[in-house]
Design a protein around this motif. Structure first.
Motif, short mmCIF file in Angstrom:
data_model
loop_
_atom_site.label_atom_id
_atom_site.label_comp_id
_atom_site.label_asym_id
_atom_site.label_seq_id
_atom_site.Cartn_x
_atom_site.Cartn_y
_atom_site.Cartn_z
N ASN A 85 -25.21 -3.49 -16.71
CA ASN A 85 -25.86 -2.19 -16.65
C ASN A 85 -26.02 -1.79 -15.20
N VAL A 86 -25.51 -0.61 -14.85
CA VAL A 86 -25.64 -0.08 -13.50
C VAL A 86 -26.28 1.29 -13.60
N SER A 87 -27.26 1.52 -12.75
CA SER A 87 -27.90 2.83 -12.65
C SER A 87 -27.70 3.33 -11.23
N THR A 88 -27.15 4.54 -11.10
CA THR A 88 -26.84 5.10 -9.79
C THR A 88 -27.48 6.47 -9.66
N SER A 89 -28.32 6.64 -8.64
CA SER A 89 -28.87 7.96 -8.36
C SER A 89 -28.13 8.62 -7.20
N SER A 90 -27.51 7.81 -6.32
CA SER A 90 -26.65 8.36 -5.27
C SER A 90 -25.70 7.27 -4.78
N GLY A 91 -24.63 7.71 -4.12
CA GLY A 91 -23.63 6.76 -3.62
C GLY A 91 -22.79 6.22 -4.75
N LYS A 92 -22.16 5.08 -4.49
CA LYS A 92 -21.36 4.45 -5.54
C LYS A 92 -21.42 2.94 -5.42
N LEU A 93 -21.21 2.30 -6.55
CA LEU A 93 -21.19 0.86 -6.64
C LEU A 93 -20.04 0.50 -7.58
N SER A 94 -19.15 -0.35 -7.13
CA SER A 94 -18.08 -0.86 -8.00
C SER A 94 -18.44 -2.28 -8.39
N ILE A 95 -18.26 -2.58 -9.67
CA ILE A 95 -18.63 -3.91 -10.18
C ILE A 95 -17.49 -4.45 -11.04
N GLY A 96 -17.26 -5.75 -10.92
CA GLY A 96 -16.23 -6.41 -11.71
C GLY A 96 -16.62 -7.85 -11.98
N VAL A 97 -15.89 -8.49 -12.87
CA VAL A 97 -16.11 -9.90 -13.19
C VAL A 97 -14.78 -10.61 -12.97
N LYS A 98 -14.82 -11.66 -12.14
CA LYS A 98 -13.60 -12.37 -11.78
C LYS A 98 -13.68 -13.82 -12.23
N ASN A 99 -12.60 -14.29 -12.83
CA ASN A 99 -12.46 -15.70 -13.17
C ASN A 99 -11.90 -16.39 -11.93
N ARG A 100 -12.70 -17.22 -11.28
CA ARG A 100 -12.26 -17.86 -10.04
C ARG A 100 -11.25 -18.98 -10.30
N ASP A 101 -11.24 -19.54 -11.50
CA ASP A 101 -10.27 -20.59 -11.82
C ASP A 101 -8.85 -20.03 -11.88
N THR A 102 -8.69 -18.82 -12.43
CA THR A 102 -7.36 -18.21 -12.57
C THR A 102 -7.11 -17.12 -11.53
N ASP A 103 -8.13 -16.79 -10.73
CA ASP A 103 -8.05 -15.75 -9.71
C ASP A 103 -7.66 -14.39 -10.31
N THR A 104 -8.17 -14.13 -11.53
CA THR A 104 -7.91 -12.84 -12.18
C THR A 104 -9.23 -12.19 -12.58
N TYR A 105 -9.18 -10.87 -12.70
CA TYR A 105 -10.37 -10.13 -13.12
C TYR A 105 -10.44 -10.07 -14.64
N VAL A 106 -11.58 -10.42 -15.20
CA VAL A 106 -11.86 -10.25 -16.62
C VAL A 106 -12.26 -8.79 -16.84
N LEU A 107 -13.00 -8.24 -15.89
CA LEU A 107 -13.34 -6.81 -15.83
C LEU A 107 -12.96 -6.34 -14.44
N ASP A 108 -11.94 -5.46 -14.37
CA ASP A 108 -11.53 -4.91 -13.07
C ASP A 108 -12.69 -4.20 -12.40
N ILE A 135 -20.24 -1.91 -2.53
CA ILE A 135 -21.36 -0.97 -2.52
C ILE A 135 -21.18 0.01 -1.37
N SER A 136 -21.32 1.30 -1.66
CA SER A 136 -21.18 2.33 -0.64
C SER A 136 -22.34 3.32 -0.74
N ASN A 137 -23.29 3.18 0.20
CA ASN A 137 -24.47 4.06 0.24
C ASN A 137 -25.13 4.19 -1.13
#
Length: 150
Positions: A85-108, A135-137
């Protein structure tokens, strides 16, 4: 007397929040040409205070915070569902989930701007994962709550 104690407690929490949000929290804001070199574990203790037993829970508020890629590492030993869950009132935030064992994103990396963003992610394989953030502002909050999949 009770009102004075509550007032002092509120001022202390507010002062702590302002001091944490005005720093860059030890995150290097310089950009790298390779994503792998740019991701660094959340090492600052003020960030770790907001992490409660990942993958069970991660919560943080941000106020005009900017960082290059930041990650929160955790291991899972059973299939787990993550509610993001992300709540943004200003700026932007990018979020992802990465599997470090396979070096791939489960959620880009998903960009979250004004409003709410909610996403469920199933981690069916045990192993090492990261919550990856750019995270950007950003002013708002992000939360990740994990529960075992039965």
């Amino acid at each position: 007397m009770k009102k004075v104690s509550v007032l002092f407690s509120l001022l202390f929490v507010l002062t702590l929040f302002v001091s944490c949000s005005t720093e860059n929290n030890g995150v290097d804001s310089s950009a790298s040409s390779q994503e792998q070199d740019d991701i660094s574990p959340a090492a600052d203790e003020s960030i770790k205070e907001d992490i409660v037993d990942l993958p069970a829970h991660l919560y943080q508020t941000t106020e005009m915070r900017t960082s290059s890629l930041l990650r929160h590492d955790f291991d899972i030993d059973e299939p787990t569902s993550l509610e993001i869950n992300v709540s943004t009132s200003s700026g932007k935030l990018s979020i992802g989930v990465k599997n470090r064992d396979t070096d791939t994103y489960v959620l880009d990396l998903t960009e979250c701007t004004k409003g709410e963003y909610n996403q469920a992610v199933s981690l069916k394989e045990t192993g090492q994962y990261s919550i990856v953030l750019k995270i950007s502002n950003h002013t708002g909050s992000y939360e990740v709550a994990g529960t075992p999949i039965e």
